[in-house]
Design a protein around this motif. Structure first.
Motif, short mmCIF file in Angstrom:
data_model
loop_
_atom_site.label_atom_id
_atom_site.label_comp_id
_atom_site.label_asym_id
_atom_site.label_seq_id
_atom_site.Cartn_x
_atom_site.Cartn_y
_atom_site.Cartn_z
N ARG A 173 6.74 38.99 -4.44
CA ARG A 173 6.20 37.85 -3.68
C ARG A 173 6.92 36.56 -4.04
NH1 ARG A 173 1.54 39.66 -1.18
NH2 ARG A 173 0.59 41.51 -2.14
N LEU A 174 7.27 36.41 -5.32
CA LEU A 174 7.99 35.22 -5.75
C LEU A 174 9.38 35.16 -5.13
CD1 LEU A 174 8.30 32.71 -7.59
CD2 LEU A 174 9.06 34.27 -9.40
N LEU A 175 10.08 36.28 -5.10
CA LEU A 175 11.43 36.30 -4.54
C LEU A 175 11.41 35.99 -3.04
CD1 LEU A 175 12.94 39.43 -6.34
CD2 LEU A 175 13.42 37.01 -6.79
N VAL A 176 10.45 36.55 -2.32
CA VAL A 176 10.35 36.25 -0.89
C VAL A 176 10.10 34.76 -0.68
CG1 VAL A 176 8.96 36.61 1.19
CG2 VAL A 176 9.62 38.56 -0.23
N ALA A 177 9.16 34.20 -1.45
CA ALA A 177 8.84 32.77 -1.31
C ALA A 177 10.04 31.91 -1.66
CB ALA A 177 7.64 32.41 -2.18
N GLY A 178 10.76 32.29 -2.73
CA GLY A 178 11.91 31.49 -3.15
C GLY A 178 13.03 31.49 -2.13
N MET A 179 13.37 32.66 -1.61
CA MET A 179 14.45 32.73 -0.61
C MET A 179 14.07 31.98 0.67
SD MET A 179 15.96 36.62 -0.99
CE MET A 179 14.36 37.41 -0.75
N CYS A 180 12.83 32.14 1.10
CA CYS A 180 12.41 31.44 2.32
C CYS A 180 12.34 29.94 2.10
CB CYS A 180 11.05 31.98 2.77
SG CYS A 180 11.10 33.69 3.36
N ALA A 181 11.85 29.52 0.92
CA ALA A 181 11.73 28.09 0.65
C ALA A 181 13.10 27.41 0.66
CB ALA A 181 11.03 27.87 -0.70
N MET A 217 7.51 25.52 -0.25
CA MET A 217 7.77 25.08 -1.61
C MET A 217 6.50 25.11 -2.45
SD MET A 217 10.01 24.22 -3.78
CE MET A 217 11.41 23.99 -2.69
N PHE A 218 5.39 24.76 -1.85
CA PHE A 218 4.10 24.77 -2.53
C PHE A 218 3.77 26.18 -3.01
CE2 PHE A 218 -0.72 24.57 -1.72
CZ PHE A 218 -0.97 24.24 -3.05
N VAL A 219 3.89 27.17 -2.13
CA VAL A 219 3.61 28.56 -2.50
C VAL A 219 4.59 29.04 -3.57
CG1 VAL A 219 3.51 30.93 -1.66
CG2 VAL A 219 2.55 29.08 -0.29
N PHE A 220 5.86 28.70 -3.41
CA PHE A 220 6.86 29.14 -4.39
C PHE A 220 6.58 28.59 -5.78
CE2 PHE A 220 10.84 28.07 -6.61
CZ PHE A 220 11.27 29.36 -6.91
N LEU A 221 6.26 27.31 -5.89
CA LEU A 221 5.99 26.71 -7.20
C LEU A 221 4.79 27.34 -7.88
CD1 LEU A 221 6.66 22.93 -6.45
CD2 LEU A 221 8.04 24.46 -7.87
N LEU A 222 3.73 27.57 -7.11
CA LEU A 222 2.54 28.17 -7.70
C LEU A 222 2.80 29.61 -8.12
CD1 LEU A 222 -0.30 26.81 -5.40
CD2 LEU A 222 0.30 26.08 -7.70
N LEU A 223 3.53 30.36 -7.29
CA LEU A 223 3.84 31.73 -7.67
C LEU A 223 4.75 31.78 -8.90
CD1 LEU A 223 4.46 33.47 -4.22
CD2 LEU A 223 2.55 33.85 -5.78
N ALA A 224 5.68 30.83 -9.00
CA ALA A 224 6.56 30.79 -10.17
C ALA A 224 5.75 30.56 -11.44
CB ALA A 224 7.61 29.70 -9.99
N ALA A 225 4.80 29.64 -11.39
CA ALA A 225 3.96 29.37 -12.56
C ALA A 225 3.13 30.59 -12.94
CB ALA A 225 3.05 28.18 -12.28
N ARG A 226 2.55 31.24 -11.94
CA ARG A 226 1.73 32.42 -12.22
C ARG A 226 2.58 33.56 -12.76
NH1 ARG A 226 -3.24 33.25 -7.94
NH2 ARG A 226 -4.22 31.21 -8.26
N HIS A 227 3.80 33.71 -12.24
CA HIS A 227 4.65 34.80 -12.69
C HIS A 227 5.07 34.61 -14.14
CE1 HIS A 227 7.49 38.09 -12.45
NE2 HIS A 227 8.44 37.29 -12.89
N VAL A 228 5.42 33.39 -14.51
CA VAL A 228 5.81 33.12 -15.89
C VAL A 228 4.65 33.40 -16.84
CG1 VAL A 228 6.52 31.32 -17.50
CG2 VAL A 228 7.60 31.47 -15.27
N GLU A 229 3.46 32.97 -16.46
CA GLU A 229 2.29 33.22 -17.30
C GLU A 229 2.00 34.72 -17.39
OE1 GLU A 229 -2.34 31.70 -17.72
OE2 GLU A 229 -1.33 31.60 -15.80
N LEU A 230 2.17 35.42 -16.28
CA LEU A 230 1.93 36.87 -16.27
C LEU A 230 2.91 37.58 -17.20
CD1 LEU A 230 0.39 39.24 -14.88
CD2 LEU A 230 2.27 39.30 -13.23
N ARG A 231 4.19 37.19 -17.14
CA ARG A 231 5.19 37.81 -18.01
C ARG A 231 4.86 37.58 -19.47
NH1 ARG A 231 10.48 38.53 -16.13
NH2 ARG A 231 10.92 38.94 -18.33
N ALA A 232 4.47 36.37 -19.80
CA ALA A 232 4.14 36.06 -21.19
C ALA A 232 2.92 36.84 -21.65
CB ALA A 232 3.90 34.56 -21.34
N ARG A 233 1.92 36.95 -20.78
CA ARG A 233 0.70 37.69 -21.14
C ARG A 233 0.99 39.17 -21.33
NH1 ARG A 233 -2.98 39.61 -17.45
NH2 ARG A 233 -2.22 38.17 -15.87
N HIS A 234 1.80 39.75 -20.46
CA HIS A 234 2.13 41.17 -20.60
C HIS A 234 2.94 41.43 -21.85
CE1 HIS A 234 1.54 42.40 -16.09
NE2 HIS A 234 0.44 41.99 -16.69
#
Length: 743
Positions: free
Chosen positions: A115-123, A216-233
């Motif tokens: 989802r992050l990659l799709v949002a980033g490329m489209c943004a 851009m709004f969706v991409f930034l929020l997904l980026a933040a969530r993805h980084v937190e998810l990686r750290a938590r895992h």
């Protein structure tokens, strides 16, 4: 390969059902614990051998984690044949319970990344189109070209809304159903209304479009969530190996006295079970053989093995030391002590009160944004009905909780990285909020606050002319070849050089044998050390190791407990910070009192069962305390699960680590102080970021409500506020290291 060989017991349907997970494609999957896999060439041969088996479609071996996952067609290959393949390569494989085949984290991470990659490329593409339209503000761009780029922006933003933004939309729907307003609702409203308004403007050929802001709004929020998810895992990976204390197999006696290997789940009251030396008790029952010594530390908290006589009860999960034992089963399966302990820990974790402070703040933020949006729409309906919708959308875009939603993920991600670098792994990021407010700490004793220690006067010569220092030197030479805590205590007591050791042979749970300076020596339990000589030595106190040669005993080492090097400083720092420190242990009253006095702990309790420790925490919570539990054994699991915050040393058991919020990876208690300092700074930075978000909204929303914020300015404001929040989050961890406690 013969399925009727050593692994034939795994053909039992109920046993196989505990370890094999059926897949949707009709194949079977299993997770294995693999030991003895050290040579890369051996790994390659094993991989080739497994792939050559009929029906095997996937092999994943992690040599460092000693894990393997196999996917195969169970109709073409039996599980015993699969295990035989590992044995053929001199690496034993033990099936793990099917609960350990967990794809949830992998699926979650993969889905978030897509989802992050799709949002980033489209943004990026939408921002390119938007640049052309922004140029039209200062330099004329014909309406046909502008309309084309609007339609291109619409088509490129559609996947972002339809696919990438789905987590926010699903979260908003849950919030609506549970009647609990959250950030997801505001995000979803901003995305849907802004996108809808932009689509309407594109179709009409007039009005403002906000496609770049949406993507851009969706991409930034997904980026933040993805980084937190990686750290938590990454932080939680150490806890995934938690396993039940009871084994899956047991040796049951038939009526004729012979042994058969059966699933432990099949044991029923009245069965007689043989437990080998060093084996784990598979069920609760009564000892029917001669007296044995049993290590019950994982379940009872006792720091020394206990001697059980014929007729006394043994509990599942304990380890039989010395000689084999015969057990008459009373309880098995889900009725064992280990199973009850796991259920108690599970109930304690479920009963742990949630921390709703962040949810309440998010709810207030959402309500403010919705109220502002409605008021803006009503005001424009009164003055200029045609501009009402555009003004309301502008308020949602400008007041969108981008900075608000990024504040915590950015700061938490930084905090997790800082603590990991200082030897503290956080498996539950939400625990950091509670750690900053802890005012009651419950500590286990053995393995947590204390370690085995040998006093100089605790060496007892057992042969005439044997000097204590000479005996300690020989014992230390053997002790340095073992990781056992008692052996490590001997090695630590000798500071000089030790002679070389040859022909080393380690007997699990018993001792070490080797040749030192031309003499065959044995170090370990009295029965092990004296076995070659046939000599006997009077029973000593718990924790006694004997050094002997072929002629008999040389010396006995009476090992006691000593506080960890940083235990006193850590406890004192917590008390000075207003935290009440309590010691609760399953050990004897005398031993607990001695440790409590040495560490200055005024509140302590001995002979505490897991339920007793949990009750202490629950009592403290009823008094308004925010509780912290620190332990290392499986008997601590209920308390760890029931505390507001829990911490476990790296030497702790798998079950304890599975219920811990913090893992002190370097085995040093001062990590608690590091984590508490970082947690407090995290709370400060998050509060600061949210105040910034509020100030930004107070400044920008009036202009948006007045219709003075064009799309390009809204995008710049959103990006600038998000960048400020992320940079502020990088401050977490600075200035929180105490030089005196630095690892």
């Amino acid at each position: 390969m013969n399925a009727a060989g050593a692994h034939a017991a795994w053909l039992h349907p109920r046993l196989a059902a505990q370890v094999i997970r059926p897949r949707r494609d009709g194949r079977a999957e299993i997770a294995l614990r693999v030991e003895g896999l050290t040579d890369p060439r051996q790994l390659l041969r094993l991989d080739e051998r497994l792939h050559a088996l009929p029906g095997v479609t996937r092999v994943a071996i992690d040599a460092r984690a000693q894990r393997a996952r196999i996917v195969w067609n169970a109709d073409r290959l039996a599980l015993p044949q699969l295990l035989d393949a590992f044995a053929a390569e001199q690496c034993s494989a033990r099936p793990l319970r099917r609960e350990h085949i967990d794809d949830a984290r992998s699926t979650e991470a993969t889905d978030a990344l897509k989802r992050l990659l799709v949002a980033g490329m489209c943004a990026m593409q939408v921002m390119t189109y938007a640049f052309v339209m922004y140029i039209g503000v200062v330099d004329f761009v014909d309406f046909t070209t502008r309309g084309l780029f609007r339609w291109l922006s619409l088509l490129t933003t559609a996947p972002v809304v339809a696919y990438s933004a789905q987590p926010f939309l699903a979260g908003a729907w849950r919030e609506v159903r549970t009647r609990r307003l959250g950030v997801n609702l505001t995000v979803s409203l901003a995305v849907l209304l802004t996108f809808g308004a932009s689509v309407w403007s594109t179709v009409r050929g007039e009005g403002e479009v906000y496609f770049d802001s949406v993507s851009m709004f969706v991409f930034l929020l997904l980026a933040a969530r993805h980084v937190e998810l990686r750290a938590r895992h990454a932080s939680g990976a150490l806890g995934e190996a938690a396993q039940d204390a009871t084994p899956l197999l047991a040796e049951r006696r038939r009526a004729d006295g012979s042994l058969e290997t059966v699933p432990a789940l099949e044991l029923v009251p009245g069965d007689r079970v043989r437990i080998a030396e060093g084996g784990t008790v598979p069920a609760d029952g009564v000892l029917e053989s001669d007296a044995v010594e049993v290590d019950e530390a994982l379940l009872s908290g006792e720091s020394r093995p206990r001697r059980r006589q014929r007729g006394e009860r043994l509990v599942s999960g304990s380890v039989v030391l010395g000689s084999p034992a015969e057990l008459r089963v009373e309880h098995s399966g889900e009725d064992t002590a280990a199973a009850r302990l796991g259920r108690l820990a599970g109930r304690a974790r479920l009963a742990r009160p949630g921390d709703d402070a962040a949810d309440r703040e998010a709810t207030r933020f959402v309500l403010r944004v919705l109220v502002l949006t409605v008021l803006t729409a009503l005001a424009w309906l009164w003055f200029d009905r045609a501009r009402a919708f555009d003004a309301a959308v502008a308020v949602l875009v400008v007041a969108c909780p981008c900075a608000f939603a990024l504040t915590r993920p950015a700061a938490v991600t930084r905090a997790l990285a800082v603590l990991a670098g200082r030897g503290v792994l956080v498996t539950e990021p939400a625990a950091l909020d509670r750690l900053a407010r802890v005012d009651y700490a419950l500590f286990d004793k053995t393995g947590t606050l204390t370690t085995p220690w040998l006093e100089p006067d605790a060496i007892e010569p057992l042969r005439e002319g044997q000097a204590p220092t000479r005996a300690l030197r020989l014992a230390a030479a053997l002790g340095r070849e073992s990781t056992h805590p008692l052996a490590a205590a001997l090695a630590a007591a000798w500071t000089g050089d030790t002679p070389p050791v040859q022909g080393l042979k380690v007997t699990a749970t018993a001792g070490i044998g080797a040749e030192v300076e031309g003499r065959a020596l044995r170090l370990g339990r009295p029965d092990f050390a004296l076995a070659p000589s046939g000599r006997a030595v009077p029973d000593g106190a718990d924790g006694t190791l004997v050094l002997a040669d072929i002629h008999g005993p040389l010396a006995a080492f009476h090992i006691s407990e000593a506080p960890r090097a940083d235990a006193s400083a850590t406890l004192q720092a917590l008390r000075e910070d207003g935290v009440v420190t309590v010691l609760a242990s399953g050990d004897t009253r005398a031993r607990v009192a001695t440790v409590a006095r040495a560490l200055g702990i005024g509140h302590w309790a001995a002979r505490q069962s897991p339920a007793d420790k949990l009750a202490l925490l629950q009592l403290a919570r009823t008094q308004g305390k925010v509780t912290l539990a620190v332990g290392d054994g499986s008997n601590d699991a209920p308390a760890l699960a029931g505390a507001d915050v829990s911490a476990v040393l790296a030497s702790g058991t798998d079950l304890a680590q599975a219920h811990a919020d913090l893992l002190l990876a370097r085995g040093r208690l001062h990590g608690l102080l590091q984590a508490r300092r970082v947690a407090r700074q995290l709370a400060h930075v998050v509060a600061q970021g949210r105040r910034w978000s509020l100030a930004y909204n107070l400044l920008a929303v009036p202009f948006a409500a007045a219709g003075l914020v064009p799309p390009w300015l809204a995008a710049i404001g959103m990006s600038a506020s998000s960048l400020a929040v992320v940079l502020n989050g990088l401050r977490v961890g600075r200035g929180t290291t105490d030089p005196a406690l630095r690892a």
